[in-house]
Design a protein around this motif. Structure first.
Motif, PDB file in Angstrom:
ATOM      1  N   SER A  71       0.835  -1.194   0.000  1.00 35.54           N
ATOM      2  CA  SER A  71       0.000   0.000   0.000  1.00 35.54           C
ATOM      3  C   SER A  71       0.874   1.250   0.000  1.00 35.54           C
ATOM      4  N   TYR A  72       0.445   2.255  -0.757  1.00 34.14           N
ATOM      5  CA  TYR A  72       1.144   3.530  -0.826  1.00 34.14           C
ATOM      6  C   TYR A  72       0.148   4.633  -0.460  1.00 34.14           C
ATOM      7  N   GLU A  73       0.494   5.441   0.525  1.00 37.40           N
ATOM      8  CA  GLU A  73      -0.421   6.480   0.999  1.00 37.40           C
ATOM      9  C   GLU A  73      -0.644   7.537  -0.076  1.00 37.40           C
ATOM     10  N   ILE A  74      -1.889   7.694  -0.488  1.00 42.95           N
ATOM     11  CA  ILE A  74      -2.207   8.641  -1.557  1.00 42.95           C
ATOM     12  C   ILE A  74      -1.857  10.073  -1.156  1.00 42.95           C
ATOM     13  N   LYS A  75      -2.140  10.432   0.090  1.00 44.57           N
ATOM     14  CA  LYS A  75      -1.862  11.796   0.543  1.00 44.57           C
ATOM     15  C   LYS A  75      -0.383  12.126   0.395  1.00 44.57           C
ATOM     16  N   LYS A  76       0.489  11.194   0.771  1.00 42.12           N
ATOM     17  CA  LYS A  76       1.930  11.442   0.684  1.00 42.12           C
ATOM     18  C   LYS A  76       2.410  11.445  -0.763  1.00 42.12           C
ATOM     19  N   VAL A  77       1.764  10.631  -1.599  1.00 42.51           N
ATOM     20  CA  VAL A  77       2.111  10.656  -3.025  1.00 42.51           C
ATOM     21  C   VAL A  77       1.799  12.029  -3.605  1.00 42.51           C
ATOM     22  N   LEU A  78       0.615  12.541  -3.308  1.00 38.38           N
ATOM     23  CA  LEU A  78       0.183  13.829  -3.846  1.00 38.38           C
ATOM     24  C   LEU A  78       0.973  14.993  -3.252  1.00 38.38           C
ATOM     25  N   ASN A  79       1.514  14.813  -2.051  1.00 33.78           N
ATOM     26  CA  ASN A  79       2.309  15.874  -1.419  1.00 33.78           C
ATOM     27  C   ASN A  79       3.748  15.917  -1.933  1.00 33.78           C
ATOM     28  N   SER A  80       4.125  14.931  -2.750  1.00 32.39           N
ATOM     29  CA  SER A  80       5.482  14.896  -3.292  1.00 32.39           C
ATOM     30  C   SER A  80       5.702  16.057  -4.255  1.00 32.39           C
ATOM     31  N   ASN A  81       6.936  16.522  -4.327  1.00 32.26           N
ATOM     32  CA  ASN A  81       7.279  17.596  -5.261  1.00 32.26           C
ATOM     33  C   ASN A  81       7.384  17.099  -6.702  1.00 32.26           C
ATOM     34  N   VAL A  95       5.203  14.315  -8.215  1.00 34.49           N
ATOM     35  CA  VAL A  95       4.165  13.284  -8.146  1.00 34.49           C
ATOM     36  C   VAL A  95       4.251  12.305  -9.313  1.00 34.49           C
ATOM     37  N   GLY A  96       4.337  12.850 -10.533  1.00 35.16           N
ATOM     38  CA  GLY A  96       4.356  11.986 -11.716  1.00 35.16           C
ATOM     39  C   GLY A  96       5.534  11.032 -11.721  1.00 35.16           C
ATOM     40  N   LEU A  97       6.712  11.540 -11.371  1.00 34.40           N
ATOM     41  CA  LEU A  97       7.917  10.702 -11.357  1.00 34.40           C
ATOM     42  C   LEU A  97       7.821   9.641 -10.268  1.00 34.40           C
ATOM     43  N   LEU A  98       7.329  10.034  -9.098  1.00 30.08           N
ATOM     44  CA  LEU A  98       7.175   9.082  -7.994  1.00 30.08           C
ATOM     45  C   LEU A  98       6.203   7.979  -8.377  1.00 30.08           C
ATOM     46  N   LEU A  99       5.082   8.352  -8.972  1.00 29.19           N
ATOM     47  CA  LEU A  99       4.089   7.361  -9.368  1.00 29.19           C
ATOM     48  C   LEU A  99       4.642   6.437 -10.454  1.00 29.19           C
ATOM     49  N   HIS A 100       5.437   6.999 -11.350  1.00 34.33           N
ATOM     50  CA  HIS A 100       6.067   6.194 -12.402  1.00 34.33           C
ATOM     51  C   HIS A 100       6.939   5.089 -11.803  1.00 34.33           C
ATOM     52  N   TYR A 101       7.754   5.446 -10.811  1.00 34.38           N
ATOM     53  CA  TYR A 101       8.646   4.461 -10.208  1.00 34.38           C
ATOM     54  C   TYR A 101       7.890   3.464  -9.337  1.00 34.38           C
ATOM     55  N   ILE A 102       6.780   3.889  -8.762  1.00 35.53           N
ATOM     56  CA  ILE A 102       5.964   2.945  -7.993  1.00 35.53           C
ATOM     57  C   ILE A 102       5.365   1.894  -8.914  1.00 35.53           C
ATOM     58  N   LEU A 103       4.769   2.345 -10.018  1.00 34.80           N
ATOM     59  CA  LEU A 103       3.999   1.446 -10.882  1.00 34.80           C
ATOM     60  C   LEU A 103       4.849   0.622 -11.839  1.00 34.80           C
ATOM     61  N   LEU A 117      -2.853   8.649 -12.058  1.00 37.72           N
ATOM     62  CA  LEU A 117      -2.581   9.999 -11.585  1.00 37.72           C
ATOM     63  C   LEU A 117      -3.844  10.855 -11.623  1.00 37.72           C
ATOM     64  N   VAL A 118      -4.581  10.787 -12.720  1.00 35.75           N
ATOM     65  CA  VAL A 118      -5.835  11.545 -12.843  1.00 35.75           C
ATOM     66  C   VAL A 118      -6.824  11.098 -11.775  1.00 35.75           C
ATOM     67  N   ALA A 119      -6.920   9.783 -11.557  1.00 37.91           N
ATOM     68  CA  ALA A 119      -7.897   9.232 -10.611  1.00 37.91           C
ATOM     69  C   ALA A 119      -7.593   9.637  -9.169  1.00 37.91           C
ATOM     70  N   ILE A 120      -6.316   9.594  -8.761  1.00 38.05           N
ATOM     71  CA  ILE A 120      -6.006   9.935  -7.365  1.00 38.05           C
ATOM     72  C   ILE A 120      -6.151  11.439  -7.128  1.00 38.05           C
ATOM     73  N   LYS A 168     -11.390   2.231  -8.017  1.00 36.66           N
ATOM     74  CA  LYS A 168     -10.995   1.951  -9.395  1.00 36.66           C
ATOM     75  C   LYS A 168      -9.899   0.902  -9.431  1.00 36.66           C
ATOM     76  N   LEU A 169      -9.967   0.026 -10.433  1.00 41.16           N
ATOM     77  CA  LEU A 169      -8.984  -1.042 -10.609  1.00 41.16           C
ATOM     78  C   LEU A 169      -8.213  -0.847 -11.910  1.00 41.16           C
ATOM     79  N   PHE A 170      -6.927  -1.136 -11.868  1.00 38.30           N
ATOM     80  CA  PHE A 170      -6.081  -1.087 -13.049  1.00 38.30           C
ATOM     81  C   PHE A 170      -5.271  -2.381 -13.098  1.00 38.30           C
ATOM     82  N   LEU A 171      -5.117  -2.940 -14.278  1.00 38.69           N
ATOM     83  CA  LEU A 171      -4.455  -4.243 -14.420  1.00 38.69           C
ATOM     84  C   LEU A 171      -3.194  -4.136 -15.265  1.00 38.69           C
TER      85      LEU A 171
END
Length: 440
Positions: free
Chosen positions: A247-257, A259-267, A281-284, A291-294
């Motif tokens: 699990s990755y905390e959405i609030k902390k992801v969005l608070n990152s300077n 966000v897009g790069l962090l989400l890229h490395y997570i996924l 990114l749009v959904a969060i 929402k589910l993504f596969l």
């Protein structure tokens, strides 16, 4: 070139003369030059040749050439033929991707069977430049800019320093025999389009294109390593792992300077492509939950406060397991231990329940939940839909999928690890108790 080749291998510790090497040889310029360099440098290797059966007689001629050439030099040759078209169709891959999978899967099989230390391939500097543009066009992110790695745990590419011009000069100077692959001139493949159309245009602009990229790849690799180390620390601070879920905390992801790069490395570590990254990114940002993504390997769920990622499983939701009257324990699909006590017994503990043995009908079943399931929660008079219970307990979709139910005569006895049914509890009339413990 030979001197630089050997110094490059030694300085970077790519492999040693005591290592057993498996060299992939197509019969073309690059692999034949690499074979000649390895021979002259005194390295021990065997040859692996793939016939992808895509060019009829031409492919067969290449196979015969490779076999004859290396057998004359007393070098062991492994050869195989693939039905590449069939494999591509069955696995929904392009011909080039199918050939790549078949080739490397076979190379790895040979490595394991014959105890080779490394697989060696003849990728060179121009291959690396083409791969750079392919990665950019496909959206491979920062990691894709560093090009082809010179060495991994299993594969070494000791010719990455050499340009196609240097390889051609070496062929002329050393009279190297080779077979030309006619498909290399066809521009229907992306790599060939880049090779014959884009790269020549870029060389008009920068005649020293290879030298420029050779330097830039070093910078890209260093920059990528720095970014990965920084991002890895940030990911560690926002993630938790529980029961095969991360699990990755959405609030902390969005608070990152970033966000897009962090989400890229997570996924990306779970095989999600760039188009999915954009959707997540749009959904969060919109606060969408459920929402589910596969990807091919994982499922990503946007829960209320977290991005939850779980490995895809093939267990059928309709599959059930039988528990006989005399069972002492089961280990599949979960570990349950059973004990019959000749009295009324109540034990309060996590992951342990006491049931009135006489009220149970055997064999019991262990299964997943289905729509319409209901039970009478302990302490309640009426029944409750299991779906409502899940909502009250704030179950995620993943938790609902993982939840096992113990049933007797099609009635839910125990929501395993959570709640028993009122009708099967131990009371003052109980004479025999079934104690069940869950071992995680």
């Amino acid at each position: 070139m030979l001197s630089f080749f050997t110094k490059n291998i030694e300085s970077k510790n790519l492999f040693t003369k005591s290592n057993k090497l498996l060299l992939g040889v197509s019969g073309g310029k690059d692999s034949m030059v690499l074979a000649d360099l390895l021979l002259k440098a005194g390295y021990s290797f065997s040859v692996a040749h793939c016939n992808f059966c895509l060019r009829a007689e031409e492919a067969n001629a290449e196979e015969a050439f490779v076999s004859s050439y290396f057998k004359q030099k007393n070098i062991p040759v492994f050869s195989i033929r693939f039905d590449t078209n069939k494999y591509a169709e069955e696995n929904k891959l392009s011909i080039q991707m199918a050939a790549r999978e078949l080739r490397y899967n076979w190379f790895k099989q040979l490595k394991n069977e014959h105890n080779f230390n490394y697989i060696v391939t003849a990728h060179h500097l121009n291959d690396n430049i083409e791969t750079f543009f392919i990665n950019v066009l496909r959206g491979a992110g920062i990691n894709g800019l560093k090009g082809i790695p010179e060495k991994t745990e299993t594969v070494v590419r000791p010719l990455l320093f050499a340009s196609s011009k240097q390889i051609n000069e070496y062929i002329s100077a050393n009279n190297i025999q080779y077979k030309e692959d006619s498909s290399n001139s066809e521009v229907k493949y992306l790599r060939n389009k880049l090779r014959h159309q884009l790269v020549p245009l870029l060389k008009e602009i920068n005649p020293n294109l290879e030298e420029t990229f050779s330097k830039e790849f070093n910078y890209f690799r260093e920059a990528n390593n720095l970014i990965e180390k920084t991002i890895a620390k940030e990911i560690e601070n926002i993630s938790t792992g529980v029961n095969n879920e991360v699990s990755y905390e959405i609030k902390k992801v969005l608070n990152s300077n970033h966000v897009g790069l962090l989400l890229h490395y997570i996924l990306k570590q779970y095989s999600f492509d760039s188009s999915i990254e954009a959707q997540v990114l749009v959904a969060i940002k919109a606060g969408q939950s459920g929402k589910l993504f596969l990807s091919k390997t994982h499922t990503c769920l946007l829960d209320r406060d977290a991005i939850i990622i779980k490995e895809n499983k093939t267990v059928s939701a309709t599959q059930s397991y039988t528990i006989e009257k005399n069972s002492n324990f089961i280990s599949e699909p979960i570990n349950l231990h059973f004990e019959i006590v000749e009295e009324a017994k109540i034990i309060v503990a996590d992951d342990l329940v006491c049931l009135d043995f006489e009220k149970l009908t055997f064999p019991m079943q262990l299964r997943k939940w289905k729509e319409g399931d209901s039970f009478q929660p302990l302490g309640m008079k009426g029944t409750k839909k299991l779906s409502d219970f899940f909502v009250n307990q704030k179950y995620t979709i993943f938790q609902k999928e993982e939840q096992w139910l113990l049933t007797s005569n099609n009635e839910i006895v125990w929501i395993v690890g959570k709640r028993i049914d009122e009708r099967f509890k131990v009371n003052e009339t109980t004479t025999k108790t079934l104690v069940i413990s869950l071992h995680v």
